[in-house]
Design a protein around this motif. Structure first.
Motif, mmCIF file in Angstrom:
data_model
loop_
_atom_site.group_PDB
_atom_site.id
_atom_site.type_symbol
_atom_site.label_atom_id
_atom_site.label_comp_id
_atom_site.label_asym_id
_atom_site.label_seq_id
_atom_site.Cartn_x
_atom_site.Cartn_y
_atom_site.Cartn_z
ATOM 1 N N MET A 1 0.840 -1.212 0.000
ATOM 2 C CA MET A 1 0.000 0.000 0.000
ATOM 3 C C MET A 1 0.869 1.253 0.000
ATOM 4 N N SER A 2 2.065 1.169 0.623
ATOM 5 C CA SER A 2 2.920 2.347 0.682
ATOM 6 C C SER A 2 3.392 2.747 -0.713
ATOM 7 N N ARG A 3 3.661 1.756 -1.580
ATOM 8 C CA ARG A 3 4.093 2.085 -2.937
ATOM 9 C C ARG A 3 2.981 2.819 -3.677
ATOM 10 N N PHE A 4 1.754 2.363 -3.488
ATOM 11 C CA PHE A 4 0.624 3.046 -4.126
ATOM 12 C C PHE A 4 0.473 4.458 -3.575
ATOM 13 N N SER A 5 0.599 4.598 -2.253
ATOM 14 C CA SER A 5 0.454 5.919 -1.636
ATOM 15 C C SER A 5 1.513 6.880 -2.147
ATOM 16 N N ASP A 6 2.744 6.385 -2.262
ATOM 17 C CA ASP A 6 3.821 7.227 -2.770
ATOM 18 C C ASP A 6 3.570 7.612 -4.225
ATOM 19 N N ALA A 7 3.122 6.643 -5.030
ATOM 20 C CA ALA A 7 2.845 6.909 -6.443
ATOM 21 C C ALA A 7 1.690 7.896 -6.584
ATOM 22 N N LYS A 8 0.682 7.711 -5.759
ATOM 23 C CA LYS A 8 -0.480 8.602 -5.780
ATOM 24 C C LYS A 8 -0.056 10.041 -5.485
ATOM 25 N N GLU A 9 0.868 10.198 -4.556
ATOM 26 C CA GLU A 9 1.344 11.535 -4.195
ATOM 27 C C GLU A 9 2.099 12.179 -5.359
ATOM 28 N N VAL A 10 2.878 11.361 -6.080
ATOM 29 C CA VAL A 10 3.614 11.877 -7.244
ATOM 30 C C VAL A 10 2.643 12.405 -8.291
ATOM 31 N N TYR A 11 1.583 11.632 -8.556
ATOM 32 C CA TYR A 11 0.596 12.057 -9.552
ATOM 33 C C TYR A 11 -0.190 13.284 -9.072
ATOM 34 N N GLN A 12 -0.459 13.330 -7.778
ATOM 35 C CA GLN A 12 -1.180 14.491 -7.245
ATOM 36 C C GLN A 12 -0.381 15.766 -7.437
ATOM 37 N N GLU A 13 0.936 15.669 -7.321
ATOM 38 C CA GLU A 13 1.795 16.826 -7.552
ATOM 39 C C GLU A 13 1.687 17.315 -8.994
ATOM 40 N N GLU A 371 8.327 13.721 -19.060
ATOM 41 C CA GLU A 371 8.397 13.407 -17.632
ATOM 42 C C GLU A 371 7.295 12.426 -17.229
ATOM 43 N N LEU A 372 6.115 12.582 -17.811
ATOM 44 C CA LEU A 372 4.984 11.715 -17.482
ATOM 45 C C LEU A 372 5.260 10.248 -17.812
ATOM 46 N N LYS A 373 6.143 10.014 -18.769
ATOM 47 C CA LYS A 373 6.420 8.635 -19.205
ATOM 48 C C LYS A 373 7.087 7.791 -18.126
ATOM 49 N N THR A 374 7.786 8.431 -17.189
ATOM 50 C CA THR A 374 8.527 7.661 -16.182
ATOM 51 C C THR A 374 7.930 7.768 -14.781
ATOM 52 N N LEU A 375 6.718 8.290 -14.682
ATOM 53 C CA LEU A 375 6.050 8.303 -13.380
ATOM 54 C C LEU A 375 5.703 6.867 -12.976
ATOM 55 N N PRO A 376 5.488 6.608 -11.673
ATOM 56 C CA PRO A 376 5.267 5.238 -11.178
ATOM 57 C C PRO A 376 3.886 4.674 -11.545
ATOM 58 N N PHE A 377 3.652 4.586 -12.837
ATOM 59 C CA PHE A 377 2.368 4.097 -13.342
ATOM 60 C C PHE A 377 2.064 2.671 -12.879
ATOM 61 N N GLY A 378 3.094 1.817 -12.867
ATOM 62 C CA GLY A 378 2.887 0.412 -12.517
ATOM 63 C C GLY A 378 2.297 0.214 -11.134
ATOM 64 N N ASP A 379 2.650 1.072 -10.206
ATOM 65 C CA ASP A 379 2.111 0.941 -8.847
ATOM 66 C C ASP A 379 0.613 1.274 -8.808
ATOM 67 N N ILE A 380 0.204 2.215 -9.649
ATOM 68 C CA ILE A 380 -1.225 2.544 -9.728
ATOM 69 C C ILE A 380 -1.975 1.390 -10.384
ATOM 70 N N TRP A 381 -1.398 0.819 -11.426
ATOM 71 C CA TRP A 381 -2.028 -0.316 -12.106
ATOM 72 C C TRP A 381 -2.184 -1.498 -11.156
ATOM 73 N N ASN A 382 -1.155 -1.787 -10.376
ATOM 74 C CA ASN A 382 -1.232 -2.908 -9.438
ATOM 75 C C ASN A 382 -2.328 -2.681 -8.399
ATOM 76 N N GLN A 383 -2.487 -1.443 -7.956
ATOM 77 C CA GLN A 383 -3.554 -1.133 -7.009
ATOM 78 C C GLN A 383 -4.920 -1.378 -7.647
ATOM 79 N N TYR A 384 -5.055 -1.001 -8.914
ATOM 80 C CA TYR A 384 -6.323 -1.246 -9.617
ATOM 81 C C TYR A 384 -6.616 -2.741 -9.698
#
Length: 411
Positions: A1-13, A371-384
């Motif tokens: 869950m922490s990886r998702f939370s961290d990724a979510k914060e990156v996207y929120q920024e 820059e968007l290409k290297t955001l932690p997309f995989g962590d969001i996908w795994n959460q889904y």
């Protein structure tokens, strides 16, 4: 869950609401094509003809309705979300042979029951290939009145059946007309076949159905096997026919010149039409129907749908058939990649990017898009995947391997 939370914060920024993106994706229904499971053979013929070819002979393909349904179930158990199943008319389940121009809703009761039990929608297609009356790749444009009459009646029946699907399942069914018609070499008459096709379509679409239950589309192609020099149902023909008759124009990603990108056509089509239909495939130099990958064109297609705010206006269906690999794996890879592409698109700050473009800030636009290409997309996908209760990462492939060992290998 922490990886998702961290990724979510990156996207929120970046100004992206991740929870809203996941919620939107969960409501998208992608139409999974039944014919990947048996190499487009169907139940009323043993041979694939009509400008279509499936290459490979991987063991374990489905040979009857029970096997095909079991394989579809296995694939769906590994794919996030609730979707639709796309059927061809040749997949009718009957106790005795029924000619295609005599098909009725009752011949698809088993598929409706299958869909109801699983919360699926159904889409449909007339099957104008793999039949004696389509042997010379001339169907709705044939100069033979009896051949043309047979296929006109068949297409009328499929519209009736698709409307039945929509009403029974409470989910609009797309009925898509594609024909293999054309000539191998330079024709002596291009206009005549198109006049006959137009007249045939006019009769097919004469009866009106409630659009709540039935959506009609027509599908073009640049060329096919045996019709390399002239295709009756070209893009220009069908785009004009659809516009004039208030039908959907279906764009297949493999049915254009290799330098044409379907992603570039989406916004132009949606500007003039309420709805659009897509068949997502992966052409390799031509309409080869390879398994859909998470590649640049798939991402661009998804981005255009999302940018146009058209998730509820576009019928998204897959259309590939690879017989060289495990067929269930092909389904799962293709469906998950289509969903990945849509999620990737939903996780982009489109309004900010639009503002940069409108303000001619092309330097920042390029930098941001890279820059968007290297955001932690995989962590969001795994959460889904976790939310949808399907395997994350490669865990789904282990399930396919078990199914191959215990089911497919015994066929």
């Amino acid at each position: 869950m922490s990886r998702f939370s961290d990724a979510k914060e990156v996207y929120q920024e970046m100004g992206v609401n991740v929870d809203a993106a996941l919620e939107k994706l969960s409501k998208v229904k992608i139409s999974m094509h039944c014919w990947q499971g048996d190499d487009v053979i169907g139940f009323d013929s043993q041979e694939l003809t009509g400008g279509i070819a499936a290459t490979g002979n991987y063991p374990g393909k489905a040979t009857n309705p029970e096997e095909l349904m079991a394989d579809i179930d296995k694939a769906l158990s590994l794919i996030p979300g609730k979707h639709k199943l796309n059927l061809h008319a040749s997949y009718a389940i009957t106790a005795e042979k029924v000619e295609r121009d005599k098909l009725e809703p009752k011949h698809f009761h088993a598929w409706v029951d299958f869909a109801k039990e699983r919360g699926l929608g159904l889409d449909f297609n007339p099957t104008l290939f793999s039949h004696a009356k389509a042997a010379d790749n001339l169907t709705l444009s044939s100069p033979d009145d009896s051949i043309r009459r047979f296929w006109i009646d068949h297409c009328k029946k499929t519209r009736k059946i698709a409307a039945y699907f929509g009403k029974e399942l409470g989910c609009t069914a797309l009925n898509n007309v594609w024909i293999p018609d054309g000539y191998k070499d330079i024709p002596g008459d291009r206009l005549g076949p198109r006049k006959r096709l137009k007249a045939a379509l006019d009769e097919i679409f004469q009866e009106k159905y409630d659009k709540k239950y039935l959506a009609d589309s027509v599908e073009s192609k640049v060329f096919g096997l045996g019709v390399e020099s002239y295709t009756v149902g070209s893009h220009e023909f069908y785009m004009n026919y659809a516009a004039k008759n208030n039908l959907l124009c279906l764009l297949d990603t493999g049915h254009f010149h290799p330098t044409e990108m379907v992603s570039d056509k989406i916004s132009a089509m949606l500007l003039f039409a309420d709805q659009l239909a897509l068949h997502i495939s992966r052409p390799v130099r031509w309409d080869s129907d390879h398994v859909v990958l998470f590649d640049e064109e798939l991402k661009e297609i998804a981005k255009e749908i999302v940018r146009c705010d058209a998730l509820d206006r576009v019928f998204i269906g897959l259309d590939f058939f690879d017989a060289s690999i495990n067929r269930i794996s092909a389904w799962v890879v293709g469906m998950r990649n289509m969903e990945k592409a849509l999620l990737y698109a939903l996780l982009m700050p489109h309004q900010a990017l639009k503002k940069m473009q409108d303000e001619k800030n092309f330097t920042q636009l390029m930098a941001m898009m890279e820059e968007l290409k290297t955001l932690p997309f995989g962590d969001i996908w795994n959460q889904y995947c976790e939310q949808q209760e399907v395997p994350q990462g490669m865990a789904w492939f282990t399930e396919v391997q078990k199914y191959e060992a215990h089911v497919l290998s015994k066929r």
